[in-house]
Design a protein around this motif. Sequence first.
Motif, PDB file in Angstrom:
ATOM      1  N   PHE A 246       0.898  -1.284   0.025  1.00 21.46           N
ATOM      2  CA  PHE A 246       0.026   0.039  -0.014  1.00 21.46           C
ATOM      3  C   PHE A 246       1.047   1.194  -0.016  1.00 21.46           C
ATOM      4  O   PHE A 246       0.588   2.056  -0.637  1.00 21.46           O
ATOM      5  N   ALA A 247       1.948   1.392   0.789  1.00 22.70           N
ATOM      6  CA  ALA A 247       2.964   2.455   0.759  1.00 22.70           C
ATOM      7  C   ALA A 247       3.362   2.526  -0.392  1.00 22.70           C
ATOM      8  O   ALA A 247       3.653   3.546  -1.234  1.00 22.70           O
ATOM      9  N   LEU A 248       3.981   1.629  -1.253  1.00 24.93           N
ATOM     10  CA  LEU A 248       4.692   1.663  -2.540  1.00 24.93           C
ATOM     11  C   LEU A 248       3.435   2.195  -3.427  1.00 24.93           C
ATOM     12  O   LEU A 248       3.818   2.965  -4.447  1.00 24.93           O
ATOM     13  N   ALA A 249       2.176   1.709  -3.501  1.00 25.14           N
ATOM     14  CA  ALA A 249       1.205   2.212  -4.411  1.00 25.14           C
ATOM     15  C   ALA A 249       0.924   3.659  -4.068  1.00 25.14           C
ATOM     16  O   ALA A 249       0.640   4.291  -5.022  1.00 25.14           O
ATOM     17  N   VAL A 250       1.099   4.211  -2.712  1.00 29.00           N
ATOM     18  CA  VAL A 250       0.824   5.388  -2.668  1.00 29.00           C
ATOM     19  C   VAL A 250       1.856   6.253  -3.215  1.00 29.00           C
ATOM     20  O   VAL A 250       1.896   7.364  -3.781  1.00 29.00           O
ATOM     21  N   LEU A 251       3.298   5.750  -3.228  1.00 24.09           N
ATOM     22  CA  LEU A 251       4.154   6.662  -3.747  1.00 24.09           C
ATOM     23  C   LEU A 251       4.219   6.761  -5.065  1.00 24.09           C
ATOM     24  O   LEU A 251       4.349   7.429  -5.801  1.00 24.09           O
ATOM     25  N   PHE A 252       3.754   5.397  -5.807  1.00 23.99           N
ATOM     26  CA  PHE A 252       3.756   5.385  -7.162  1.00 23.99           C
ATOM     27  C   PHE A 252       2.648   6.080  -7.717  1.00 23.99           C
ATOM     28  O   PHE A 252       2.833   6.960  -8.798  1.00 23.99           O
TER      29      PHE A 252
ATOM     30  N   ASN B 172       7.875  14.718  -0.143  1.00 22.92           N
ATOM     31  CA  ASN B 172       6.536  14.590   0.646  1.00 22.92           C
ATOM     32  C   ASN B 172       6.028  13.338   0.421  1.00 22.92           C
ATOM     33  O   ASN B 172       5.489  12.886   1.496  1.00 22.92           O
ATOM     34  N   LEU B 173       5.915  12.884  -0.761  1.00 24.03           N
ATOM     35  CA  LEU B 173       5.180  11.660  -0.813  1.00 24.03           C
ATOM     36  C   LEU B 173       5.849  10.420  -0.347  1.00 24.03           C
ATOM     37  O   LEU B 173       5.447   9.691   0.094  1.00 24.03           O
ATOM     38  N   LEU B 174       7.505  10.476  -0.490  1.00 18.15           N
ATOM     39  CA  LEU B 174       8.256   9.497   0.338  1.00 18.15           C
ATOM     40  C   LEU B 174       7.936   9.620   1.387  1.00 18.15           C
ATOM     41  O   LEU B 174       8.016   8.590   2.543  1.00 18.15           O
ATOM     42  N   ALA B 175       7.814  10.858   2.357  1.00 18.54           N
ATOM     43  CA  ALA B 175       7.660  10.968   3.752  1.00 18.54           C
ATOM     44  C   ALA B 175       6.459  10.301   4.009  1.00 18.54           C
ATOM     45  O   ALA B 175       6.376   9.664   5.032  1.00 18.54           O
ATOM     46  N   VAL B 176       5.415  10.607   3.132  1.00 19.83           N
ATOM     47  CA  VAL B 176       3.934   9.809   3.634  1.00 19.83           C
ATOM     48  C   VAL B 176       4.069   8.268   3.744  1.00 19.83           C
ATOM     49  O   VAL B 176       3.574   7.594   4.370  1.00 19.83           O
ATOM     50  N   SER B 177       4.922   7.926   2.635  1.00 15.96           N
ATOM     51  CA  SER B 177       5.088   6.340   2.465  1.00 15.96           C
ATOM     52  C   SER B 177       5.763   5.566   3.747  1.00 15.96           C
ATOM     53  O   SER B 177       5.540   4.761   4.099  1.00 15.96           O
ATOM     54  N   LEU B 178       7.046   6.571   3.864  1.00 18.10           N
ATOM     55  CA  LEU B 178       7.697   5.944   4.901  1.00 18.10           C
ATOM     56  C   LEU B 178       7.071   5.873   6.320  1.00 18.10           C
ATOM     57  O   LEU B 178       6.906   5.151   7.388  1.00 18.10           O
ATOM     58  N   THR B 179       5.769   7.022   6.365  1.00 17.98           N
ATOM     59  CA  THR B 179       4.956   7.330   7.593  1.00 17.98           C
ATOM     60  C   THR B 179       4.246   5.942   7.707  1.00 17.98           C
ATOM     61  O   THR B 179       3.926   5.185   8.578  1.00 17.98           O
ATOM     62  N   ILE B 180       3.712   5.743   6.430  1.00 20.87           N
ATOM     63  CA  ILE B 180       2.793   4.444   6.521  1.00 20.87           C
ATOM     64  C   ILE B 180       3.536   3.065   6.697  1.00 20.87           C
ATOM     65  O   ILE B 180       2.905   2.397   7.671  1.00 20.87           O
ATOM     66  N   LEU B 181       4.762   3.007   6.299  1.00 22.14           N
ATOM     67  CA  LEU B 181       5.522   1.853   6.803  1.00 22.14           C
ATOM     68  C   LEU B 181       5.905   2.008   8.239  1.00 22.14           C
ATOM     69  O   LEU B 181       5.812   0.920   8.943  1.00 22.14           O
ATOM     70  N   LEU B 182       6.171   3.188   8.714  1.00 16.39           N
ATOM     71  CA  LEU B 182       6.435   3.335  10.159  1.00 16.39           C
ATOM     72  C   LEU B 182       4.951   2.822  11.024  1.00 16.39           C
ATOM     73  O   LEU B 182       5.100   2.039  12.032  1.00 16.39           O
ATOM     74  N   MET B 183       3.892   3.259  10.564  1.00 14.41           N
ATOM     75  CA  MET B 183       2.793   2.897  11.195  1.00 14.41           C
ATOM     76  C   MET B 183       2.646   1.310  11.067  1.00 14.41           C
ATOM     77  O   MET B 183       2.056   0.573  12.114  1.00 14.41           O
ATOM     78  N   SER B 184       3.032   0.695   9.920  1.00 15.89           N
ATOM     79  CA  SER B 184       2.962  -0.598   9.715  1.00 15.89           C
ATOM     80  C   SER B 184       3.785  -1.342  11.047  1.00 15.89           C
ATOM     81  O   SER B 184       3.255  -2.450  11.607  1.00 15.89           O
ATOM     82  N   PHE B 185       4.997  -0.705  11.253  1.00 19.16           N
ATOM     83  CA  PHE B 185       5.865  -1.407  12.466  1.00 19.16           C
ATOM     84  C   PHE B 185       5.262  -1.351  13.616  1.00 19.16           C
ATOM     85  O   PHE B 185       5.331  -1.985  14.457  1.00 19.16           O
TER      86      PHE B 185
END
Length: 467
Positions: free
Chosen positions: A25-31, A169-182
């Motif tokens: 999902f994070a990769l899809a948001v980034l793409f 900013n998009l990368l930060a959002v994706s990383l935030t999603i990944l951080l939420m997954s952790f």
Amino acid sequence: MPVPDDFPLRPLDLKRHLFVRVSLFALAVLFVGTVVALVETRYRVRGEIQRTGQTIRQLLTDEIHQTSNNYNRSLEEIHLDLNTLQPIGALIHFCIQLTDLYSHPAGDRCFDRPIALPAPLEAAMRQVIGADAMYQGNIGQYPGITVGQITVTPNFGTELITLCWNLINLLAVSLTILLMSFVIYRPVRNALAPSEAMLKTLKLMENGNLQARMPTFALIELDRIGQGFNHLAERLQQTIGTQQRLARHLLTAREEERQYLSRELHDEFGQYLTSLNAEASFAMELADEGVPALRPCAESISRTASHMMEVLQQILYRLRPVGLDEFGLTASLQQLIDQWNHRCRSTRFQLIVDDGLDCLPDNIAVTIYRIVQESLTNTVRHGQADSVRIRLEAEGDNLRLQVQDDGRGGAQPEVRSESRKSGGFGLLGMEERVLALGGTLRINALQPCGTLIDVCLPAHEPAEESA
């Protein structure tokens, strides 16, 4: 929707599945965000250049009207102050080029942080925005009088910086999603940690340990499942215990009845047949002395009595193993092996028994003898083996019986079906006896050929529980 019975269920690791889903999902948001940012940048810049170009053209035309006379026909004579465009350049990133009537450069300036891009980056931005993203118009003093031409193009360097910030900013959002997954993964992992204990308990139950119970879990839902499982395990243990006690009583009653019938047949019919055979012998002696016609009848009676004696011996052998009570289990098994070695010249039988196994309870001794007897019969009849090894050993409080041959493997279903059809002891009887004593029976096909019958029995009969 219910899942069909034949639908293959794939194993699912919930923790891994959750992490993979969130990562995708994070990769899809980034793409998708990157595509949207590129498309937005393209259409925004192209639209701004057209609108800004018209505004700049009008501003420069007004400035020419105010600062020049009617005799000035060249931009070199008209000193335009491009600093007046700085407020617009702070909002919209553009570059302006001025040429006179003869296409000679008359001014060139980029507003808001002019940056010289490397050729590959500038080519990439031109691909994103479009090489035709520009505005061209004539500037003059009065309608119909042209003194030069203006060309407005995007400031590719500044637009690249803006695009990079959007992508960051998009990368930060994706990383935030990944951080939420952790962050989510940790409580999920802690919640699912008891699954290892649950699987361990189920494995113990699968291996026959009916006393295995689920521990207490912190998660309320899992604790309820564990309590339900423990309740079912207790009910199962009680049910199986009751069935085993009933089966042991039936086995004991059946063996006692067989022993009683064997003793009665031996004592009663054996004596009568022996007496009848003696009378026939006396009749043959009388026939030889003076009544020759009596001899054929006496010989027929003697043959009939001998045949009945042989049939009686076979019945006694099926009812109760010969010598098991008098000589013990080891001697009885050795006698059985010697009989098969004498009867089958092409197959060799070997017996290995640990010392001290002659004082077993009657049900256990009879069960071991019957299992060995039936296994050898099936091996000779179906296995086509060259060698058969029987091993009986003590393992703590249990007994391990293994009957291994090198014959044709995979014949168990045929033997099982034949045993059930014939109504004989067979594998079904072996299973009943083993389960009644609380043991386990496994039949495995060996590679490249052969069969292994593995039986585990308790060395002592379980104590009867009071009602």
